[in-house]
Scaffold this active site. Structure first.
Site, PDB file in Angstrom:
ATOM      1  N   GLY B  74     153.913  35.935  -6.292  1.00  0.00           N
ATOM      2  CA  GLY B  74     153.151  34.689  -6.249  1.00  0.00           C
ATOM      3  C   GLY B  74     152.451  34.391  -7.563  1.00  0.00           C
ATOM      4  O   GLY B  74     152.420  33.240  -8.028  1.00  0.00           O
ATOM      5  N   SER B  75     151.915  35.418  -8.185  1.00  0.00           N
ATOM      6  CA  SER B  75     151.179  35.197  -9.441  1.00  0.00           C
ATOM      7  C   SER B  75     152.109  34.683 -10.527  1.00  0.00           C
ATOM      8  O   SER B  75     151.748  33.773 -11.288  1.00  0.00           O
ATOM      9  CB  SER B  75     150.528  36.497  -9.910  1.00  0.00           C
ATOM     10  OG  SER B  75     149.635  36.968  -8.931  1.00  0.00           O
ATOM     11  N   ASN B 154     142.920  31.674   0.431  1.00  0.00           N
ATOM     12  CA  ASN B 154     143.142  33.047   0.850  1.00  0.00           C
ATOM     13  C   ASN B 154     141.896  33.712   1.408  1.00  0.00           C
ATOM     14  O   ASN B 154     141.986  34.661   2.165  1.00  0.00           O
ATOM     15  CB  ASN B 154     143.697  33.882  -0.307  1.00  0.00           C
ATOM     16  CG  ASN B 154     142.954  33.656  -1.602  1.00  0.00           C
ATOM     17  OD1 ASN B 154     142.728  32.513  -2.003  1.00  0.00           O
ATOM     18  ND2 ASN B 154     142.564  34.726  -2.256  1.00  0.00           N
ATOM     19  N   GLN B 182     149.514  31.471   0.832  1.00  0.00           N
ATOM     20  CA  GLN B 182     148.923  31.816   2.133  1.00  0.00           C
ATOM     21  C   GLN B 182     149.420  30.916   3.260  1.00  0.00           C
ATOM     22  O   GLN B 182     149.159  31.187   4.433  1.00  0.00           O
ATOM     23  CB  GLN B 182     147.388  31.712   2.050  1.00  0.00           C
ATOM     24  CG  GLN B 182     146.736  32.738   1.147  1.00  0.00           C
ATOM     25  CD  GLN B 182     146.717  34.134   1.752  1.00  0.00           C
ATOM     26  OE1 GLN B 182     146.866  34.326   2.959  1.00  0.00           O
ATOM     27  NE2 GLN B 182     146.542  35.137   0.896  1.00  0.00           N
ATOM     28  N   ALA B 203     156.641  36.690  -0.866  1.00  0.00           N
ATOM     29  CA  ALA B 203     157.207  37.243   0.370  1.00  0.00           C
ATOM     30  C   ALA B 203     156.263  38.182   1.108  1.00  0.00           C
ATOM     31  O   ALA B 203     156.262  38.216   2.333  1.00  0.00           O
ATOM     32  CB  ALA B 203     158.509  37.975   0.052  1.00  0.00           C
ATOM     33  N   HIS B 204     155.443  38.920   0.366  1.00  0.00           N
ATOM     34  CA  HIS B 204     154.650  39.960   1.034  1.00  0.00           C
ATOM     35  C   HIS B 204     153.492  39.418   1.854  1.00  0.00           C
ATOM     36  O   HIS B 204     152.746  40.183   2.456  1.00  0.00           O
ATOM     37  CB  HIS B 204     154.129  40.997   0.019  1.00  0.00           C
ATOM     38  CG  HIS B 204     153.020  40.498  -0.859  1.00  0.00           C
ATOM     39  ND1 HIS B 204     151.702  40.798  -0.633  1.00  0.00           N
ATOM     40  CD2 HIS B 204     153.036  39.709  -1.947  1.00  0.00           C
ATOM     41  CE1 HIS B 204     150.952  40.233  -1.574  1.00  0.00           C
ATOM     42  NE2 HIS B 204     151.743  39.572  -2.378  1.00  0.00           N
ATOM     43  N   THR B 240     167.467  40.766 -14.545  1.00  0.00           N
ATOM     44  CA  THR B 240     168.379  41.096 -13.455  1.00  0.00           C
ATOM     45  C   THR B 240     167.665  40.819 -12.141  1.00  0.00           C
ATOM     46  O   THR B 240     166.528  41.247 -11.952  1.00  0.00           O
ATOM     47  CB  THR B 240     168.800  42.576 -13.542  1.00  0.00           C
ATOM     48  OG1 THR B 240     169.438  42.781 -14.798  1.00  0.00           O
ATOM     49  CG2 THR B 240     169.758  42.943 -12.418  1.00  0.00           C
ATOM     50  N   CYS B 328     142.668  41.359  -4.673  1.00  0.00           N
ATOM     51  CA  CYS B 328     142.788  41.654  -6.087  1.00  0.00           C
ATOM     52  C   CYS B 328     141.442  41.662  -6.789  1.00  0.00           C
ATOM     53  O   CYS B 328     141.311  42.198  -7.867  1.00  0.00           O
ATOM     54  CB  CYS B 328     143.756  40.701  -6.763  1.00  0.00           C
ATOM     55  SG  CYS B 328     143.576  39.030  -6.215  1.00  0.00           S
TER      56      CYS B 328
END
Ligand SMILES: Cc1ncc(COP(=O)(O)O)c(C=O)c1O
Ligand SMILES: Cc1ncc(COP(=O)(O)O)c(C=O)c1O
Lengths: 381, 395
Positions: B74-75, B154, B182, B203-204, B240, B328
């Site tokens: 996301g960052s 968030n 979020q 995704a997390h 990659t 964070c």
């Protein structure tokens, strides 16, 4: 033969132990490493272990390892992180696109870039390097091992020259193709920054690292929550990072044996290639070229055609670096830079080995090459 | 003193990975490990897996597959969107509008741009954390090139009037980015209907893997690359591809957006019971964020007279995992910029707790927290000189 995978410089198959570690982290260590609760602390502990293992691969201190999303991000972070507006940067003509494209972009915004040429072996000329260093040079960025022809740059000499000429210059080494293939002692080498990527050493894709020598301040590429000592923000990819740690640990153990094994494969391959006519070896078996890359030009065929012919034998190889093999127009800058004729560029195939490959696979490949070539070359006539 | 029971209520920090997601990923760690850029079958199969995931992400937000670019999280998506749009449109203007309660991936990037000669307006929010639309409109100038407002916050869970902001941006021909990290899986999103030009996701936060995210960029919007390199992501993002991660992201977003309404109804019911219980059982407690327009799993409350850090520690010992703010920034001792922006005084902001519920939470979890939390708060208050003075002083 089940499958002969000779494209280990494009990517490698993750080790079983790596996959197990990644899965285990996803299932049991899903906490955010920055969270204050126990799940977070468990994840943080895993991070620490992985950092130590990756650090050990190159002889760094754990706190000098910054995890990234891969080798490309590490290269981008290193370059953009140390430059100052309008400064001068030195690189080579055979760098990976994740270095070259950054520099081409910077040139458009007022930076000055010197692209060093390479000799027929694919090695930069130290004299040219020495003469290029100026007062406003801020960065020398050179790859350790080239991904297409496997030429090994004399990093120790490069550093020596840079330090002698201008102490303010930072040296960045793209070691994506070197780590786990050459013993690296970063303190002895005395470089400032080094890029690594997990998926080239049987680790997971989407994770890499940048070594940043203690005391060097980088302008971050990705800002945010301040993870990785403010150098690289974003929730840590713990499963990937931990898988990287396992891969680094595995490849570090008995590294010299692994290197010898791979060299043996290359030597045998070159020996057996004598049975095939009209070829040119672009990455000979010598001290200037890495043992795991064998680049060969087959006259009278196009590399891509031969690649697909080998695929029918379940042999996987590459014509150039994977990341640019789609576009013909963009692919061939490395081979011409060592002075290859166009027909030899066209017919080039890169076989890249891992220590899990075998000599039997080479013999099988030689037979497949003979059959494919006799058919394809006849077709061409 | 260690509890056997584990109640994870920190889903806003990160979620566990759903078994189906992990299962979808595993083949791409083993047999299907080919580099997606390789031209042989092994590579081509990897390529199709990535394109399939791209379609899933596109479908989930009403975009076209060719408008989705995968990132390392996301960052990265936020940094890319903001820096990319700013530098690519510099000739048109140098003004950016965002809000005071954005994630630091946005705020710190904006601060960086200020040093590069850009001007940034940080629009205020009301006491519920809703952005001031009038202020937003009034701050638009001829030089405004970008508006970036998060979909849902968030920390306090407040959902912004994204459609209205989209309309305003469209009318004025300004690029509109939203950080939807979020929001995915919790709010119905259609980037076309909502006039969203760029959108970040990770995704997390919806039961997918860490280290992978995406940026949606509407066709025709010009942004500069953040990570230069090989020809991946149609030459927009070098590196990659994180093949298993991308496959996992595709699977996770498919699952998360299959039945948003049903998911929300279940989580919201649990959340409301927990929230009402907390407000009922614990006096001098305030809910932060909007009472209705908030993420279904989010609770953010301030308990007067106590410190969030101590609270977290005791909760942890009872097996309850929450957070004081965003994960964070939990290392820092400064009060949350979001709580300050909604007008909380420092001492109240310090006594805040975020509980974010997710798919595996149960009625029993809620009962357990409602049993444990009031006792812990009381214990901390009994040790608090502030509370003592307050009680002594009589009300
Ligand atoms: C609103 C918001 N934006 C951005 C991010 C950053 O995402 P990531 O940690 O995946 O980089 C987060 C979460 O950490 C978030 O909650
Ligand atoms: C020399 C070199 N540098 C950098 C990279 C980029 O690494 P990644 O694919 O992990 O981004 C590669 C491989 O693709 C490489 O061979």
């Amino acid at each position: 033969m089940k499958l002969v995978y000779f494209d280990n410089s494009a990517t490698t198959r993750p080790h079983r132990e790596v996959v197990k570690e990644v899965s285990d982290c996803m299932e049991n260590y899903f906490g955010n490493p920055s969270s204050a609760h126990r799940l977070g602390l468990g994840a943080e502990k895993k991070m620490k272990q992985a950092r130590e293992k990756v650090a050990r691969l190159i002889g760094a201190l754990p706190q000098e390892i910054i995890f990234t999303s891969g080798g490309s991000e590490a290269n981008n972070t290193a370059i953009k992180g140390v430059i100052t507006p309008g400064c001068h940067i030195i690189t080579s003509k055979i760098e990976h696109p994740s270095v070259l494209r950054v520099l081409q972009k910077l040139e458009k915004s007022g930076y000055e870039v010197t692209y060093l040429s390479v000799d027929s072996r694919g090695i930069i000329k130290l004299e040219e390097l020495e003469n290029s260093i100026k007062d406003n040079t801020k960065l020398v960025t050179i790859m350790y091992v080239n991904n297409e022809i496997g030429s090994i740059q004399p990093v120790d000499k490069i550093v020596e020259i840079v330090r002698k000429k201008n102490k303010r210059v930072k040296v960045h080494i793209d070691a994506v193709q070197a780590a786990g293939k050459i013993p690296i002692d970063i303190k002895k080498l005395d470089v400032d920054l080094m890029s690594l990527s997990a998926h080239k050493i049987h680790g997971p894709k989407g994770v890499g690292a940048l070594y940043v020598r203690k005391g060097i301040k980088l302008e971050p590429l990705i800002l945010g929550g301040g993870q990785e000592w403010e150098v690289r923000s974003g929730t840590e990819n713990l499963p990937g990072i931990s898988g990287f740690g396992v891969a680094a640990e595995i490849i570090s153990s008995n590294l010299n044996e692994k290197i010898e094994h791979v060299k043996g494969i290359k030597k045998h391959f070159i020996e057996r290639l004598k049975e095939i006519d009209n070829i040119v070896i672009n990455s000979p078996y010598d001290d200037n070229h890495i043992g795991n890359i064998l680049n060969v030009s087959f006259e009278g065929v196009r590399g891509e055609v031969l690649l697909h012919a080998l695929e029918d034998y379940n042999i996987f190889v590459s014509t150039g670096s994977a990341c640019s093999s789609k576009k013909v127009s963009e692919k061939n800058y490395v081979l011409p830079s060592i002075g290859l004729k166009e027909c030899h560029v066209e017919g080039a195939i890169r076989f890249s080995f891992s220590y899990i490959n075998t000599v039997d696979e080479v013999d099988y490949t030689i037979e497949a090459l003979k059959k494919s070539l006799s058919f394809l070359r006849r077709l061409k006539k | 003193m260690d509890s056997k029971r584990i109640v994870y209520m920190d889903h806003a920090a990160t979620t566990y990975v759903k078994p189906e997601v992990l299962e979808a990923m595993l083949p791409y760690f083993t047999e299907q490990f080919g580099n997606p850029s390789s031209v042989y079958t092994l590579g081509r199969k990897s390529r199709s897996a990535i394109e399939e995931a791209r379609e899933k992400v596109a479908k989930a937000i009403g975009a076209l597959p060719e408008e989705i670019y995968f990132t390392g999280g996301g960052s990265e998506a936020d940094n890319w969107a903001i820096k990319g749009a700013a530098f690519a449109n510099r000739a048109k203007g140098n003004h950016i509008i965002t809000s005071k309660i954005e994630h630091h991936a946005i705020l710190n990037t904006c601060e960086f741009l200020e040093k590069q000669g850009f001007e940034v307006t940080y629009v205020s929010v009301d006491e519920n954390g809703v952005i001031d639309l009038e202020e937003l409109k009034n701050s638009i100038t001829d030089k405004t090139i970008l508006i970036s407002i998060m979909f849902a916050n968030n920390e306090i869970g407040t959902i912004q009037p994204i459609e209205e902001i989209g309309r305003i941006a469209k009318e004025r021909g300004i690029i509109f980015h939203t950080d939807a990290v979020q929001a995915i899986g919790n709010v119905e999103i259609n980037v076309k209907d909502m006039n969203i030009d760029m959108l970040s996701l990770a995704a997390h936060k919806f039961y997918g893997p860490k280290g992978v995210g995406a940026l949606y960029v509407r066709k025709g919007i010009r942004i500069e690359n953040l990570i230069h390199g090989g020809g991946q992501e149609r030459k927009r993002r070098g590196g990659t591809e994180n093949l298993p991660g991308i496959v996992g992201l595709g699977k996770a977003i498919e699952l998360a957006t299959a039945d948003i309404e049903g998911h929300n109804a279940r989580i919201r019911a649990l959340r409301d019971r927990l929230l009402n219980g907390i407000l009922e059982k614990i006096p001098y407690t305030k809910l932060n964020g909007h009472p209705e327009k908030r993420l279904p799993g989010n609770i953010n409350v301030s308990f007067k007279f106590i410190e969030g850090e101590g609270l977290l520690l005791l909760l942890d010992q009872s097996g309850i995992y929450g957070s004081t703010g965003s994960a964070c920034s939990s290392g820092s001792l400064d009060p949350s910029h979001v709580l300050l922006a909604i007008g909380l005084p420092h001492e109240i902001a310090h006594g805040s707790l975020r509980l974010s519920l997710g798919d595996k939470n149960t009625e029993e979890d809620v009962d357990y927290v409602l049993d444990v939390l009031p006792k812990i708060v009381q214990r901390l208050r009994d040790m608090s000189p502030l509370y003592e003075n307050f009680i002594k002083g009589g009300r």
